[in-house]
Design a protein around this motif. Structure first.
Motif, mmCIF file in Angstrom:
data_model
loop_
_atom_site.group_PDB
_atom_site.id
_atom_site.type_symbol
_atom_site.label_atom_id
_atom_site.label_comp_id
_atom_site.label_asym_id
_atom_site.label_seq_id
_atom_site.Cartn_x
_atom_site.Cartn_y
_atom_site.Cartn_z
ATOM 1 N N TYR A 74 -11.552 -32.790 -20.360
ATOM 2 C CA TYR A 74 -12.984 -32.326 -19.979
ATOM 3 C C TYR A 74 -13.681 -33.131 -18.900
ATOM 4 O O TYR A 74 -14.166 -32.883 -17.864
ATOM 5 N N ASN A 75 -13.814 -34.420 -19.642
ATOM 6 C CA ASN A 75 -14.400 -35.604 -18.651
ATOM 7 C C ASN A 75 -13.775 -35.812 -17.495
ATOM 8 O O ASN A 75 -14.301 -36.013 -16.575
ATOM 9 N N LEU B 156 -11.945 -33.785 -15.731
ATOM 10 C CA LEU B 156 -12.138 -32.605 -14.746
ATOM 11 C C LEU B 156 -13.567 -32.651 -14.120
ATOM 12 O O LEU B 156 -13.597 -32.333 -12.924
ATOM 13 N N LYS B 157 -14.541 -33.236 -14.773
ATOM 14 C CA LYS B 157 -15.786 -33.089 -14.194
ATOM 15 C C LYS B 157 -15.806 -34.403 -13.007
ATOM 16 O O LYS B 157 -16.408 -34.266 -12.101
ATOM 17 N N ILE B 158 -14.695 -35.383 -13.643
ATOM 18 C CA ILE B 158 -14.773 -36.318 -12.454
ATOM 19 C C ILE B 158 -14.146 -35.756 -10.962
ATOM 20 O O ILE B 158 -14.582 -35.942 -9.883
ATOM 21 N N LEU B 159 -13.167 -35.245 -11.278
ATOM 22 C CA LEU B 159 -12.364 -34.420 -10.028
ATOM 23 C C LEU B 159 -13.507 -33.550 -9.416
ATOM 24 O O LEU B 159 -13.274 -33.819 -8.205
ATOM 25 N N LYS C 71 -11.935 -23.395 -16.836
ATOM 26 C CA LYS C 71 -13.044 -22.393 -16.928
ATOM 27 C C LYS C 71 -13.907 -22.849 -18.357
ATOM 28 O O LYS C 71 -15.012 -23.058 -18.484
ATOM 29 N N LYS C 72 -12.857 -23.094 -19.464
ATOM 30 C CA LYS C 72 -13.655 -23.520 -20.753
ATOM 31 C C LYS C 72 -14.094 -24.971 -20.701
ATOM 32 O O LYS C 72 -15.038 -25.294 -21.435
ATOM 33 N N ALA C 73 -13.586 -25.710 -19.560
ATOM 34 C CA ALA C 73 -14.052 -27.150 -19.556
ATOM 35 C C ALA C 73 -15.320 -27.208 -18.860
ATOM 36 O O ALA C 73 -16.074 -28.215 -18.618
ATOM 37 N N GLY C 74 -15.654 -26.000 -18.173
ATOM 38 C CA GLY C 74 -16.919 -26.015 -17.401
ATOM 39 C C GLY C 74 -17.008 -26.329 -16.116
ATOM 40 O O GLY C 74 -17.766 -26.467 -15.275
ATOM 41 N N VAL C 75 -15.610 -26.351 -15.256
ATOM 42 C CA VAL C 75 -15.452 -26.430 -14.005
ATOM 43 C C VAL C 75 -14.614 -25.310 -13.479
ATOM 44 O O VAL C 75 -13.428 -25.467 -12.961
#
Length: 488
Positions: free
Chosen positions: A178-179, A181-184, A245-249
């Motif tokens: 999750y972290n 993916l937010k960096i991506l 989507k579940k990861a917030g991105v």
């Protein structure tokens, strides 16, 4: 100057509205095409995107000025895990960064899957990711060259789901994923996925017809919001869509960094089924129909792979048979790499020189007394070095007799040794012949001449371990117990 080059590269990048077809090329081969041959082959076939599994200078020189957008892989990511080391890499490679249309840099292979058992590996990979992106940004290429990591479908709980909406990243790496993916998302870099539709179609007993798009789907899987899945390519792609989507991105771009079809070593893996798979998949990619979760959105897709790699790991018999081309540069089947669906063979490699029409075979006539145990030992020794995966259960040469099995192993070793007659002895049980021992679908190959072997050492860090396959075993691969015992 950097700004001008960046602008040019940006104009050449994918994403202008049509799903792009790229291709992966690795060279874990004893006999292999030279980089210049490969670039020429890509240009003949109209391929505009390529991924290479290294950043070796001889390869980059060949792509220099080709106009092909390039993705490079840094397997030895330990060497760039600090900002200073990454900057040094950029300084050394800068001339190629400018001239080779490098648009993505992949850090390692499947670091997150390996990180489930070894958090240190994952942390080193993340350090390398951060350092490389900072070094690229420092050179003012951050808007053009994106750093990312390829991920197998093992990072999601795909074996436990019956429809894509149930997908999520595995609990052991969910927080880190999750972290990441937010960096991506912050860097506007894509999530790169590598999927194996044929594997899941076979495993779930849905038939290989369900692996990819087709005119007459064999099954239908219904999901929430009216989504309907008729093949595993869409199923796996949208499983990742649900996971992010579940990861917030939810809007993160996804690139299919590898999708392939083996032509040997797996039930249903042959040239006929490979041709049919790509005949439907590639026009689907360029049609921009999208998937049920992302209708109308282009799917950038990289075919795995350009050629077979007979020195990939033999953990899975099919891991050496992904190529559209054999190691001698001959196409295996019809495929239209433009995505137009034409019934054509791809262009042939130019400048190929085959070795003489000679084979090394088992004679059954020893110098002294026949010793079957010794023959088995010689067979096993040959297959430890050469590629014998076509003898695996269900593969193209699985129905051979005892003597044919041994002959196949001896010949593969002989060809790998570039037909050195000193390598066709095997304790007096072998001889060089000029009559082709091939039988039925089982081809005893004659390989290409030695050619260029610069920067080739398949046991070096990363290269010898690389394979495009699920990370958990599905075959018992015992040479003497399975192959030699056939028809003894």
């Amino acid at each position: 100057m950097a700004f001008i080059v960046a602008a040019i590269l940006l104009g050449l990048s994918i994403g202008g509205g049509e799903g792009a077809i790229g291709i992966n090329w690795g060279r874990n081969n004893a006999q292999r095409l030279t980089p210049s041959m490969v670039v020429d082959l890509l240009l003949q076939n109209g391929i505009k995107e390529a991924r290479i599994y290294s950043a070796d200078e001889d390869i980059l020189k060949a792509f220099d000025g080709s106009g092909i957008d390039l993705t490079i892989t840094l397997f030895d990511y330990e060497s760039v895990q600090t900002k200073e080391a990454a900057v040094q890499w950029m300084n050394t490679s800068f001339q190629y960064v400018e001239r080779c249309n490098i648009r993505r840099v992949y850090i390692g292979f499947n670091a997150f899957s390996m990180g489930m058992l070894n958090k240190t590996i994952l942390q080193v990979a993340m350090n390398a990711y951060t350092s490389m992106q900072e070094a690229i940004n420092q050179r003012a290429y951050g808007g053009v060259i994106k750093v990312t990591m390829p991920h197998s479908d093992y990072v999601i709980n795909v074996e436990k789901i019956t429809r894509p909406s149930e997908a999520d990243f595995r609990d052991l790496l969910k927080e880190q994923m999750y972290n990441y993916l937010k960096i991506l998302e912050a860097n506007k870099a894509p999530l790169v996925i590598e999927i194996l539709p044929i594997y899941y179609a076979v495993k779930q007993k849905l038939g290989i017809e369900f692996a990819g798009p087709s005119d007459n789907p064999s099954h239908i899987i219904e999901d929430v919001n009216g989504a309907v899945y008729t093949n595993y390519f869409d199923f796996l792609h949208d499983s990742f869509v649900w996971a992010i989507k579940k990861a917030g991105v939810p809007d993160l771009d996804i690139v299919v960094g590898a999708v392939g079809w083996p032509t040997d070593g797996l039930p249903g893996g042959n040239t006929t089924s490979a041709e049919n798979f790509y005949k439907h998949l590639l026009p689907y990619v360029t049609s921009n129909k999208g998937t049920p979760m992302r209708p109308g959105k282009p799917i950038d897709t990289y075919i795995h792979a350009l050629t077979d790699e007979n020195m990939n790991g033999d953990y899975f018999p099919y891991a050496r048979h992904w190529g559209i081309y054999r190691t001698n540069g001959e196409p295996k089947y019809k495929i239209d790499l433009s995505g137009q669906g034409r019934d054509i063979y791809p262009a042939r490699a130019k400048g190929i020189m085959r070795m003489p029409e000679r084979w090394c075979v088992y004679t059954g006539n020893p110098v002294k007394v026949f010793n079957k145990t010794k023959v088995v030992e010689e067979f096993t020794a040959a297959c430890k070095v050469a590629d014998c995966t076509s003898l695996a259960p269900g593969a193209s040469c699985s129905g051979l007799s005892f003597s044919q099995n041994v002959s196949y192993a001896f010949n593969m070793y002989f060809q790998m040794a570039f037909q050195d007659e000193r390598e066709c002895v095997f304790s007096g049980y072998a001889a060089v012949v000029t009559e082709d021992p091939s039988t039925g679908d089982c081809v005893f190959p004659v390989e290409v001449v030695k050619g260029q072997q610069i920067n080739f050492n398949f046991t070096r860090s990363g290269q010898g371990r690389r394979r495009f396959a699920p990370p958990s075993p599905i075959f018992v691969f015992l040479l003497t117990a399975v192959w030699v015992s056939l028809n003894c």
